[in-house]
Write an enzyme that holds these catalytic residues in place. Structure first.
Site: not given
Ligand code: NAD
Ligand code: DAU
Length: 352
Positions: A140-142, A165, A169
Site C-alpha cells: 500500500t502507499d501508506e 496498520y 504492511k
Molecule cells: P479487506 O479487509 O476488504 O479484505 C481482506 C481479506 O483478507 C478478507 O476477506 C479477510 O477475511 C482476509 N483475511 C484477513 N486475515 C486473514 C488471514 N489471517 N488468513 C486468510 N485471510 C485473511 O481488504 P481490501 O481493502 O480488499 O485490501 C486487500 C489488500 O490490499 C490488503 O493487503 C490491503 O493492505 C491492500 N490495499 C488496500 C487498499 C484499499 O484502499 N482498500 C489500497 C492499497 C492496498
Molecule cells: O492508501 C491506501 C489505504 O487506504 C489502504 O492501505 C487501507 O487498507 C485502506 O483502508 C485505506 O486507508 P485510509 O485510512 O486512507 O481509508 P479510510 O477509508 O479508513 O479513510 C479514508 C480517509 O477518510 C482518511 O483520511 C480517514 C477519513 N475518514 C474515514 C472514516 C471511516 C473520515 O473522515 N471519517 C470516517 O468515518
C-alpha cells in the site's frame, strides 16, 4: 493447468480481482484462500459458486500445514497476496492482530511458496526456482507515510509508516523484498493508493458515507476533513496488479495510483450532492490519532513499463459506485445486521 492462488479473495479488492481474472483468463484455475474474518464476505463471489475453475478454501494464511497442503494439492503457479487486516482505525485498537496476520501470515506464504517452487528443495542455498512462477505482494502507499502539500510518492520514497496498520504492511513489504534478496524468490510488490468501488466493507470512507446518506444519518468527518487521498477505482487497480503479475519485472516495486487527489471534505460533499443532501449533514468528529495528512502516487513506472493508465475518471467511477450501493441496499444491510456471516455457515452446511 495454470493455477493462481488469491489470498484474501473474499474481501473487497480480492473479490474484484477474482472477477477480473475470471473474465480475462477464463482457462486459469483460481484458488481463493480466505479465513473469513469480519471483512471476508462470500456473498461477493456468489456468481462463481458453480464454476469448476474456481475453488474456495477457508484457511488462515498463518496456518502453515494447511497452506503447505494447498500448495501440494493445487500446484500453485502464481500467488497474488491480498489477505490482511486492512483498516487503520482497527489497527489503533488491536495492533497485535495486524502484526500477526500481515507480517507472520506473509512469512508463512513466502516460506511455503519458496519450498514448493525451488528446483532443488533440499539445497538450502539454491536460488533456482521453477520457471514462470511469481509471488505478487499487494502492499500500500501508506508504507511511505504522509506527504506535505507538494510532491508525490515514487518507488524510491523512503518507507515511514505512521499507524500500526501501515507499519505492519511495511514489515510485510520489506520481508517480501528480503526473500528475493536472500533466497532469490521471484517476487513483485505493488503499492497502491485508496481504492473505491463495489463490495467495499462499509467501515471505509466511501461506502460508509454512502450508506449513511441512504439511511438519513449524519456523516462523521475526522478532524478538519482536510486530509488528502488519491482515489483509484478498484477495477483499475485489479488490471494493474494483473499486468504486474504477467509482465512486471521480478524483484521490482510498482506504485499504482489514480492522479485523483481529493480532500475528505470535497469527497464527502460530492457524495452529499448526489443524494441532494446539504452540508449540514456533516458532523466533524475527533481526529484519528497519527492521521496521515496526504497521500499521492507517482505511477509513471506503471505507465512507462507496463502501459497502464487508469480508465475511470473519478466523477464517472464515483457516480457508478454510488449507484451500485443504491441498487444493492441488501448487500450493505446484510453486513450491518451481521446476516452475511450466516451465508458462510449455510454454504458450508450445503457442501458438507
Ligand atoms: P479487506 O479487509 O476488504 O479484505 C481482506 C481479506 O483478507 C478478507 O476477506 C479477510 O477475511 C482476509 N483475511 C484477513 N486475515 C486473514 C488471514 N489471517 N488468513 C486468510 N485471510 C485473511 O481488504 P481490501 O481493502 O480488499 O485490501 C486487500 C489488500 O490490499 C490488503 O493487503 C490491503 O493492505 C491492500 N490495499 C488496500 C487498499 C484499499 O484502499 N482498500 C489500497 C492499497 C492496498
Ligand atoms: O492508501 C491506501 C489505504 O487506504 C489502504 O492501505 C487501507 O487498507 C485502506 O483502508 C485505506 O486507508 P485510509 O485510512 O486512507 O481509508 P479510510 O477509508 O479508513 O479513510 C479514508 C480517509 O477518510 C482518511 O483520511 C480517514 C477519513 N475518514 C474515514 C472514516 C471511516 C473520515 O473522515 N471519517 C470516517 O468515518
Amino acid at each position: 493447468m495454470h493455477t493462481i492462488l488469491v489470498t484474501g479473495g473474499a474481501g473487497f479488492i480480492g473479490s474484484n480481482f477474482i472477477r477480473h481474472l475470471r473474465e480475462k483468463h477464463p482457462t486459469s484455475r483460481i484458488l481463493n484462500v480466505d479465513s473469513l474474518t469480519y471483512a471476508g464476505n462470500l456473498e461477493n463471489l456468489q456468481a462463481f459458486e458453480q464454476d469448476p475453475l474456481y475453488v474456495f478454501r477457508k484457511v488462515d494464511i498463518r496456518d502453515r500445514p494447511a497452506i503447505d497442503e494447498l500448495f501440494t494439492l493445487f500446484e500453485i503457479d502464481d500467488v497474488v497476496h491480498f489477505a490482511a487486516e486492512s483498516h487503520v482505525d482497527r489497527s489503533i485498537l488491536e495492533p497485535e492482530l495486524f502484526l500477526s496476520t500481515n507480517i507472520l501470515g506473509t512469512q508463512v506464504l513466502l516460506d511455503v511458496a519458496m519450498c514448493h517452487w525451488k528446483r532443488y528443495p533440499d539445497d538450502k542455498y539454491s536460488r533456482e526456482y521453477r520457471e514462470d512462477v511469481c509471488f505478487v505482494h499487494v502492499s500500500t502507499d501508506e508504507v511511505y507515510g504522509s506527504l506535505g502539500e507538494t510532491g508525490l510518492f515514487t518507488e524510491h520514497t523512503p518507507l515511514a509508516p505512521n499507524s500500526p496498520y501501515s507499519a505492519s504492511k511495511a514489515g510485510s513489504d520489506l520481508l517480501v523484498r528480503s526473500y528475493h534478496e536472500t533466497y532469490g524468490l521471484p517476487i513483485k510488490i505493488t503499492r497502491c493508493s485508496n481504492n473505491y468501488g463495489p463490495y467495499q466493507f462499509p467501515e471505509k470512507l466511501i461506502p460508509l458515507m454512502v450508506h449513511r446518506c441512504m439511511t438519513d444519518q449524519s456523516l462523521p468527518v475526522y478532524g478538519d476533513g482536510g486530509q488528502v487521498r488519491d482515489w483509484l477505482h478498484v477495477e483499475d487497480h485489479c488490471e494493474a496488479i494483473d499486468l504486474v503479475r504477467q509482465n512486471g519485472r521480478v524483484g521490482e516495486v510498482y506504485n499504482i495510483g489514480g492522479h485523483n487527489e481529493k480532500t475528505n471534505l470535497e469527497l464527502v460533499r460530492m457524495i452529499l450532492q448526489s443524494f441532494d443532501r446539504s452540508d449540514e449533514c456533516i458532523h466533524f468528529v475527533k481526529d484519528r490519532p497519527g492521521h496521515d495528512r496526504r497521500y499521492a502516487i507517482d505511477a509513471t513506472k506503471m505507465k512507462d513499463e507496463l502501459g497502464w493508465v487508469p480508465r475511470y475518471s473519478f466523477e464517472q467511477g464515483l457516480e457508478e459506485t454510488i449507484e451500485w450501493y443504491r441498487t444493492h441496499p441488501e448487500w450493505i444491510e446484510r453486513i450491518v445486521s451481521g446476516a452475511y456471516r450466516t451465508y458462510e455457515r449455510d454454504m458450508y452446511s450445503s457442501v458438507e
